[in-house]
Design a protein around this motif. Structure first.
Motif, PDB file in Angstrom:
ATOM      1  N   GLY A  39     -37.588  42.581  28.184  1.00 41.63           N
ATOM      2  CA  GLY A  39     -37.157  43.488  27.115  1.00 41.63           C
ATOM      3  C   GLY A  39     -37.649  42.988  25.772  1.00 41.63           C
ATOM      4  N   CYS A  40     -36.878  42.096  25.181  1.00 44.43           N
ATOM      5  CA  CYS A  40     -37.219  41.595  23.840  1.00 44.43           C
ATOM      6  C   CYS A  40     -38.028  40.304  23.876  1.00 44.43           C
ATOM      7  CB  CYS A  40     -35.938  41.359  23.052  1.00 44.43           C
ATOM      8  SG  CYS A  40     -34.886  40.068  23.785  1.00 44.43           S
ATOM      9  N   GLY A  41     -37.838  39.508  24.917  1.00 42.69           N
ATOM     10  CA  GLY A  41     -38.502  38.208  24.984  1.00 42.69           C
ATOM     11  C   GLY A  41     -37.929  37.195  24.018  1.00 42.69           C
ATOM     12  N   GLU A  44     -32.293  38.353  23.121  1.00 47.88           N
ATOM     13  CA  GLU A  44     -31.364  39.274  22.451  1.00 47.88           C
ATOM     14  C   GLU A  44     -30.856  40.418  23.331  1.00 47.88           C
ATOM     15  OE1 GLU A  44     -30.206  38.765  19.464  1.00 47.88           O
ATOM     16  OE2 GLU A  44     -31.492  37.045  19.036  1.00 47.88           O
ATOM     17  N   CYS A  45     -31.548  40.728  24.436  1.00 44.95           N
ATOM     18  CA  CYS A  45     -31.206  41.975  25.137  1.00 44.95           C
ATOM     19  C   CYS A  45     -30.602  41.794  26.524  1.00 44.95           C
ATOM     20  CB  CYS A  45     -32.430  42.878  25.236  1.00 44.95           C
ATOM     21  SG  CYS A  45     -33.640  42.350  26.474  1.00 44.95           S
ATOM     22  N   GLY A  46     -30.912  40.696  27.188  1.00 51.35           N
ATOM     23  CA  GLY A  46     -30.343  40.442  28.517  1.00 51.35           C
ATOM     24  C   GLY A  46     -31.029  41.147  29.662  1.00 51.35           C
ATOM     25  N   ALA A  47     -32.105  41.886  29.396  1.00 54.76           N
ATOM     26  CA  ALA A  47     -32.802  42.586  30.483  1.00 54.76           C
ATOM     27  C   ALA A  47     -33.360  41.605  31.518  1.00 54.76           C
ATOM     28  CB  ALA A  47     -33.933  43.440  29.920  1.00 54.76           C
ATOM     29  N   CYS A  48     -33.575  40.384  31.096  1.00 54.86           N
ATOM     30  CA  CYS A  48     -34.218  39.359  31.937  1.00 54.86           C
ATOM     31  C   CYS A  48     -33.213  38.468  32.648  1.00 54.86           C
ATOM     32  CB  CYS A  48     -35.117  38.499  31.061  1.00 54.86           C
ATOM     33  SG  CYS A  48     -34.145  37.577  29.823  1.00 54.86           S
ATOM     34  N   THR A  49     -31.949  38.875  32.689  1.00 55.48           N
ATOM     35  CA  THR A  49     -30.894  38.000  33.222  1.00 55.48           C
ATOM     36  C   THR A  49     -31.070  37.733  34.716  1.00 55.48           C
ATOM     37  OG1 THR A  49     -29.341  38.835  31.573  1.00 55.48           O
ATOM     38  CG2 THR A  49     -28.395  37.738  33.487  1.00 55.48           C
ATOM     39  N   SER A  59     -33.764  34.654  31.434  1.00 58.30           N
ATOM     40  CA  SER A  59     -34.937  33.945  31.955  1.00 58.30           C
ATOM     41  C   SER A  59     -36.073  33.881  30.949  1.00 58.30           C
ATOM     42  CB  SER A  59     -35.413  34.577  33.266  1.00 58.30           C
ATOM     43  OG  SER A  59     -35.783  35.926  33.083  1.00 58.30           O
ATOM     44  N   CYS A  60     -36.025  34.703  29.901  1.00 56.33           N
ATOM     45  CA  CYS A  60     -37.052  34.599  28.854  1.00 56.33           C
ATOM     46  C   CYS A  60     -36.809  33.389  27.967  1.00 56.33           C
ATOM     47  CB  CYS A  60     -37.124  35.869  28.003  1.00 56.33           C
ATOM     48  SG  CYS A  60     -35.765  36.075  26.824  1.00 56.33           S
ATOM     49  N   GLN A  61     -35.614  32.823  28.068  1.00 56.60           N
ATOM     50  CA  GLN A  61     -35.267  31.653  27.255  1.00 56.60           C
ATOM     51  C   GLN A  61     -35.112  30.402  28.131  1.00 56.60           C
ATOM     52  OE1 GLN A  61     -34.848  32.012  23.633  1.00 56.60           O
ATOM     53  NE2 GLN A  61     -36.014  33.752  24.424  1.00 56.60           N
TER      54      GLN A  61
HETATM   55  S1  FES Z   1     -36.094  39.789  27.546  1.00 53.04           S
HETATM   56 FE1  FES Z   1     -34.469  40.207  26.116  1.00 53.04          FE
HETATM   57  S2  FES Z   1     -33.101  38.534  26.408  1.00 53.04           S
HETATM   58 FE2  FES Z   1     -34.786  38.062  27.694  1.00 53.04          FE
END
Ligand code: FES
Ligand code: FES
Length: 159
Positions: A39-41, A44-49, A59-61
């Motif tokens: 999502g945001c990379g 901030e968005c949690g799409a990568c949870t 997982s982007c973090q």
């Molecule tokens: S892609 Fe948005 S929090 Fe990881």
């Protein structure tokens, strides 16, 4: 570049990747596990949870080197033999998605939430799902889905 052995959805998966690559990038670009969304990379968005040892992480973090040695669960690892988990089934039953882009992240976070707190209050659901964003604004149905999942299993919706 080094070979890391990741434990993903119960399978050992060797992957050649630099240790400072994000887990999200490795999942999507090297292992074709595209259920986890970019999502945001930026956290901030949690799409990568995904789940690391049962805990929801973005997982982007998360560096892939940090995930090596942990039990990684992605949305692809939830359904077993064609049977959805109570959380997945509740999202379907509640119609808790529109475009669906946030859904895998929501399902993973809800899975971790219910594993830790099988009978959350509505306020607890709202607070604990708060790091995940739905740009379609499906929040009421997402909360409904988590409540349904909590009531549908003695385990609180987590496998
Ligand atoms: S892609 Fe948005 S929090 Fe990881
Ligand atoms: S259903 Fe579209 S972003 Fe959540």
């Amino acid at each position: 570049m080094s070979t890391l052995v990741l434990n993903i959805n119960g399978a050992k998966m060797p992957v050649d990747a630099p240790g400072d690559e994000t887990l999200l990038s490795v999942l999507r670009n090297r292992l074709a596990l595209t259920g986890t969304k970019y999502g945001c990379g930026e956290g901030e968005c949690g799409a990568c949870t995904v789940l690391l040892d049962g805990k929801a992480v973005k997982s982007c973090q998360t560096l892939v080197s940090e995930a090596a040695g942990a039990k990684i669960t992605t949305v692809e690892g939830l359904e077993q033999n064609g049977r959805l988990t109570p959380v997945q089934q509740a999202f379907v039953d509640a119609g808790a998605y529109q475009c669906g882009f946030c859904t895998s992240g929501m399902v993973m976070r809800a899975t971790a939430l219910l594993a830790a707190t099988p009978r959350p209050t509505q306020a607890e659901i709202v607070a604990r799902m708060n790091g995940n964003v739905c740009r379609c604004g499906t929040y009421p149905r997402i909360v409904d889905a988590v409540q349904r999942a909590s009531m549908s299993s003695t385990k609180g919706g987590a496998r």
